[in-house]
Design a protein around this motif. Structure first.
Motif, PDB file in Angstrom:
ATOM      1  N   ARG A  62       5.639  -6.991  -6.015  1.00  0.00           N
ATOM      2  CA  ARG A  62       5.577  -5.913  -5.025  1.00  0.00           C
ATOM      3  C   ARG A  62       5.495  -4.549  -5.711  1.00  0.00           C
ATOM      4  O   ARG A  62       4.752  -3.673  -5.279  1.00  0.00           O
ATOM      5  CB  ARG A  62       6.791  -5.965  -4.093  1.00  0.00           C
ATOM      6  N   VAL A  63       6.270  -4.373  -6.780  1.00  0.00           N
ATOM      7  CA  VAL A  63       6.239  -3.105  -7.514  1.00  0.00           C
ATOM      8  C   VAL A  63       4.849  -2.891  -8.122  1.00  0.00           C
ATOM      9  O   VAL A  63       4.273  -1.807  -8.014  1.00  0.00           O
ATOM     10  CB  VAL A  63       7.334  -3.079  -8.614  1.00  0.00           C
ATOM     11  N   SER A  65       2.045  -4.182  -7.107  1.00  0.00           N
ATOM     12  CA  SER A  65       1.108  -3.952  -6.010  1.00  0.00           C
ATOM     13  C   SER A  65       1.234  -2.515  -5.501  1.00  0.00           C
ATOM     14  O   SER A  65       0.228  -1.849  -5.227  1.00  0.00           O
ATOM     15  CB  SER A  65       1.389  -4.942  -4.877  1.00  0.00           C
ATOM     16  N   SER A  66       2.460  -2.039  -5.389  1.00  0.00           N
ATOM     17  CA  SER A  66       2.694  -0.668  -4.929  1.00  0.00           C
ATOM     18  C   SER A  66       2.116   0.340  -5.918  1.00  0.00           C
ATOM     19  O   SER A  66       1.479   1.321  -5.525  1.00  0.00           O
ATOM     20  CB  SER A  66       4.195  -0.435  -4.760  1.00  0.00           C
ATOM     21  N   LEU A  69      -1.624   0.275  -5.582  1.00  0.00           N
ATOM     22  CA  LEU A  69      -2.040   0.964  -4.356  1.00  0.00           C
ATOM     23  C   LEU A  69      -1.975   2.480  -4.547  1.00  0.00           C
ATOM     24  O   LEU A  69      -2.901   3.198  -4.163  1.00  0.00           O
ATOM     25  CB  LEU A  69      -1.157   0.541  -3.179  1.00  0.00           C
ATOM     26  N   LYS A  70      -0.894   2.963  -5.163  1.00  0.00           N
ATOM     27  CA  LYS A  70      -0.771   4.406  -5.415  1.00  0.00           C
ATOM     28  C   LYS A  70      -1.879   4.880  -6.356  1.00  0.00           C
ATOM     29  O   LYS A  70      -2.456   5.946  -6.158  1.00  0.00           O
ATOM     30  CB  LYS A  70       0.604   4.722  -6.011  1.00  0.00           C
ATOM     31  N   THR A  73      -5.072   4.992  -4.422  1.00  0.00           N
ATOM     32  CA  THR A  73      -5.017   6.116  -3.482  1.00  0.00           C
ATOM     33  C   THR A  73      -5.292   7.431  -4.196  1.00  0.00           C
ATOM     34  O   THR A  73      -6.041   8.281  -3.694  1.00  0.00           O
ATOM     35  CB  THR A  73      -3.639   6.162  -2.787  1.00  0.00           C
TER      36      THR A  73
END
Length: 197
Positions: A62-63, A65-66, A69-70, A73
């Motif tokens: 999850r980290v 993936s986050s 994503l950042k 972005t």
């Protein structure tokens, strides 16, 4: 030793033997219970360890993936800023082009947007004062080729560049800003392909 003492001794020996058997049996049961409990504890510890490992792996995923994503972005935001800057510069360049180029571009726009009706074309006050010789005749010629007519309004509009067409009371905004705004997505896609492809 008397018979009674022998009997008593024999009963005591049998009782001791029975007690020793019971103690041995109880000890065996206790050892078995301890082994079962230790095995169960080891199994539960392994299960907890596996669950913890799975939770840690899930958290790490999850980290990651986050973070990804950042990152994506931020890259997208940077691309959008570059694209917006390129479009802004292109718009500024169109607004600052030479008079001959500018009015030649306006004639092409008239050719694209003129209708087969009687209408009026409005320019900014600044453009009205610098219309090239023969420009109005060119506008009328283009409109006639489409089966209509366009008269140049002598009233300057509050627009920066481009023109406004009026047909039957309906205005069509053909200012450069309106053209850019209407095609912003398409232009952004083109710039994106040219710069980042």
């Amino acid at each position: 030793m008397t018979g009674l003492e022998k009997m008593k001794s024999q009963i005591l020996d049998e009782a001791r033997a029975a007690a020793a058997d019971k103690i041995a049996e109880a000890k065996a049961q206790a050892d078995e219970m301890i082994q079962t409990a230790e095995a169960e504890a080891a199994r539960k510890a392994e299960s907890i360890s596996q669950k913890s490992k799975a939770e840690v792996a899930n958290y790490q995923e999850r980290v990651a993936s986050s973070i990804d994503l950042k990152r994506r972005t931020e890259i997208l935001k940077a691309k959008q800023e570059v694209i917006a800057e390129v479009l802004e510069r292109a718009y500024e360049k169109m607004n600052t082009m030479g008079q001959q180029e500018y009015f030649a571009m306006l004639l092409k726009m008239v050719d694209k947007y003129a209708l087969d009706q009687e209408g009026e074309i409005c320019f900014s006050a600044a453009d009205l004062t610098r219309l090239p010789a023969g420009f109005e005749a060119e506008v009328e010629k283009i409109a006639a080729a489409r089966g209509g007519s366009l008269k140049v309004s002598r009233e300057g509009r509050k627009i920066e560049s481009g023109f406004i067409l009026i047909y039957g009371g309906i205005e069509e905004n053909c200012t450069l800003q309106a053209m850019f705004d209407a095609r912003r997505d398409e232009l952004s896609d083109r710039v994106n392909r040219l710069i980042f492809a």
